[in-house]
Scaffold this active site. Structure first.
Site, PDB file in Angstrom:
ATOM      1  N   GLY A   1       0.832  -1.199   0.000  1.00 48.87           N
ATOM      2  CA  GLY A   1       0.000   0.000   0.000  1.00 48.87           C
ATOM      3  C   GLY A   1       0.863   1.243   0.000  1.00 48.87           C
ATOM      4  O   GLY A   1       2.033   1.210   0.391  1.00 48.87           O
TER       5      GLY A   1
ATOM      6  N   ASP B   1     -10.739   5.903  11.084  1.00 43.43           N
ATOM      7  CA  ASP B   1     -10.588   5.551   9.672  1.00 43.43           C
ATOM      8  C   ASP B   1     -11.043   4.100   9.456  1.00 43.43           C
ATOM      9  O   ASP B   1     -10.394   3.328   8.764  1.00 43.43           O
ATOM     10  CB  ASP B   1      -9.131   5.759   9.241  1.00 43.43           C
TER      11      ASP B   1
HETATM   12  P1  ADP Z   1      -2.044   2.921   4.695  1.00 39.67           P
HETATM   13  O1  ADP Z   1      -3.537   2.799   4.515  1.00 39.67           O
HETATM   14  O2  ADP Z   1      -1.654   4.102   5.496  1.00 39.67           O
HETATM   15  O3  ADP Z   1      -1.306   2.806   3.410  1.00 39.67           O
HETATM   16  P2  ADP Z   1      -2.234   0.434   6.214  1.00 39.67           P
HETATM   17  O4  ADP Z   1      -1.698   0.287   7.598  1.00 39.67           O
HETATM   18  O5  ADP Z   1      -3.721   0.477   6.054  1.00 39.67           O
HETATM   19  O6  ADP Z   1      -1.519   1.692   5.566  1.00 39.67           O
HETATM   20  O7  ADP Z   1      -1.663  -0.763   5.337  1.00 39.67           O
HETATM   21  C1  ADP Z   1      -1.823  -0.782   3.928  1.00 39.67           C
HETATM   22  C2  ADP Z   1      -2.212  -2.159   3.457  1.00 39.67           C
HETATM   23  O8  ADP Z   1      -1.235  -3.124   3.840  1.00 39.67           O
HETATM   24  C3  ADP Z   1      -3.512  -2.672   4.069  1.00 39.67           C
HETATM   25  O9  ADP Z   1      -4.643  -2.229   3.377  1.00 39.67           O
HETATM   26  C4  ADP Z   1      -3.318  -4.175   3.971  1.00 39.67           C
HETATM   27  O10 ADP Z   1      -3.620  -4.628   2.665  1.00 39.67           O
HETATM   28  C5  ADP Z   1      -1.839  -4.342   4.207  1.00 39.67           C
HETATM   29  N1  ADP Z   1      -1.536  -4.629   5.625  1.00 39.67           N
HETATM   30  C6  ADP Z   1      -1.350  -3.731   6.618  1.00 39.67           C
HETATM   31  N2  ADP Z   1      -1.088  -4.316   7.798  1.00 39.67           N
HETATM   32  C7  ADP Z   1      -1.107  -5.654   7.566  1.00 39.67           C
HETATM   33  C8  ADP Z   1      -0.885  -6.829   8.375  1.00 39.67           C
HETATM   34  N3  ADP Z   1      -0.583  -6.734   9.680  1.00 39.67           N
HETATM   35  N4  ADP Z   1      -0.959  -8.040   7.774  1.00 39.67           N
HETATM   36  C9  ADP Z   1      -1.230  -8.141   6.455  1.00 39.67           C
HETATM   37  N5  ADP Z   1      -1.443  -7.093   5.638  1.00 39.67           N
HETATM   38  C10 ADP Z   1      -1.388  -5.851   6.172  1.00 39.67           C
END
Ligand code: ADP
Ligand code: MG
Length: 355
Positions: A29, A170
């Site tokens: 992401g 969020d």
């Molecule tokens: P942002 O929205 O600020 O880019 P996130 O913390 O929502 O960051 O993480 C982005 C993406 O990464 C999530 O939508 C998910 O797909 C993946 N992700 C985040 N944390 C995890 C986790 N602990 N295990 C697996 N996938 C994750």
């Protein structure tokens, strides 16, 4: 923020980790405030022991996110993805800018968003939670039970956060991950969260909010609230403000929209959700008025959503309307929603194993 290096060290019990200790993999992401990668530990033994991790390189807001994750780990660990480690890193190149590296356990491939995009939803979730052991034929009753299980898990997670004094701000399907290890949905992305009890990130950064899932009040605290410190303080005046302003109800509204999207396939795309929001606003955020508006000329898909919500004398619709309301004060709390007969009723029907 206290030095995260001194307070967190779980990946390798007595080691202090830095950027050289991680090998970055696929990008998962990228937002305005950071980039997220799948990663592993560079040390092969440690990597084997720990398994895959998720690594977020965050901007200055990373400090708050680490603080929130530490708090969650101590107070309500099962609500969110397992937080492993966080530290501040000075960029090797660039203008000497600093970034925060935040590391979690890799919980699984699928967010609720990914799962909801599939034509199979909610049966693709049923398989993950239970294996395919339902004796009900495919249809709205069975779908309702699966959706109910997801809702119970998400409300449980939210209740944990809210009892800890944290508002997520969020909540959306993209920020809900399915944990393959625990076979439950967990909340991720505390980058916009506020901890009102100690004043962390108290001043609302409304630009962080996703307008598709944001409750109409936008601001978490009313503007009449006397200004509070934006840095951590030792005092805990905020429970009073919490009572007055019910900031947790912001998340409840967002979760209500997720509930709606799970039940109504035709509201799962971004564009249809945006259109729904427009319609609801025109109805002064009265969900029943929206229903009265669209039901007479409902498509078969929309009809199906109402049929799911109308099961058991409309108990699902009742819960939904208690979450999606204009006034925060009139919305149910997470704890209140968990006690709603929508869940009790179904428990009697032999699906208590699904918790
Ligand atoms: P942002 O929205 O600020 O880019 P996130 O913390 O929502 O960051 O993480 C982005 C993406 O990464 C999530 O939508 C998910 O797909 C993946 N992700 C985040 N944390 C995890 C986790 N602990 N295990 C697996 N996938 C994750
Ligand atoms: Mg996110």
């Amino acid at each position: 923020i206290r030095n995260p290096k001194s307070s967190v060290a779980t990946v390798c019990a007595d080691m202090v980790l830095g950027q050289d200790d991680f090998v970055l993999g696929k990008k998962l992401g990228e937002g305005a405030f950071g980039v997220v990668y799948k990663a592993s530990l560079a040390n092969p033994e440690a990597a084997k022991k720990q398994g895959d991790v998720v690594l977020k390189k965050a901007t200055e807001y990373g400090a708050v996110e680490i603080w929130m994750n530490e708090r969650v780990r101590r107070a309500c660990a099962s609500s969110c993805a397992d937080f492993l480690y966080g530290f501040r890193e000075t960029k090797a190149k660039g203008k000497g800018a600093e970034e925060y590296w935040i590391i979690w356990r890799f919980e699984g491939e699928d967010t609720l968003y990914d799962l909801m995009q599939s034509k199979e939803f909610p049966y693709n979730v049923e398989t993950k939670i239970l294996g395919n052991v339902q004796d009900l034929p495919k249809g709205i009753a069975r779908e309702n039970k699966i959706i109910q299980t997801v809702m119970r898990q998400l409300l449980f997670a939210l209740d944990g956060l809210h009892s800890t004094g944290i508002v997520h701000r969020d909540i959306k399907p993209q920020n809900v991950i399915f944990s393959e290890g625990s076979r439950t949905f967990k909340i991720i992305d505390l980058g916009a969260a506020a901890d009102l009890r100690v004043g962390i990130n108290y001043i609302p950064k409304e630009f962080l909010l996703d307008p598709r899932y944001a409750a109409p009040e936008q601001y978490i605290m009313s503007t009449q609230t006397p200004s509070a410190p934006s840095v951590p303080v030792a005092t805990t005046l905020s429970p009073v403000l919490w009572q007055l302003n019910l900031p947790d109800r912001f998340d409840i509204y967002s979760l209500g929209l997720i509930f709606l999207q799970m039940a109504f396939p035709s509201l799962r795309t971004d564009s249809s959700l945006i259109q729904f929001n427009r319609q609801l606003k025109r109805c002064d955020y009265d969900l029943q008025a929206w229903r009265n508006l669209v039901e007479p000329r409902a498509t078969a898909e929309l009809r199906r959503g109402f049929d799911i919500m109308d099961l058991d004398n409309g108990i699902g619709w009742e819960l939904l309307t208690s979450m999606v309301r204009y006034k925060a004060r009139q919305r149910t709390s997470a704890e209140g929603a968990l006690a709603h007969p929508y869940f009790n009723r179904e428990g009697l029907l032999g699906l208590s194993v699904m918790q």
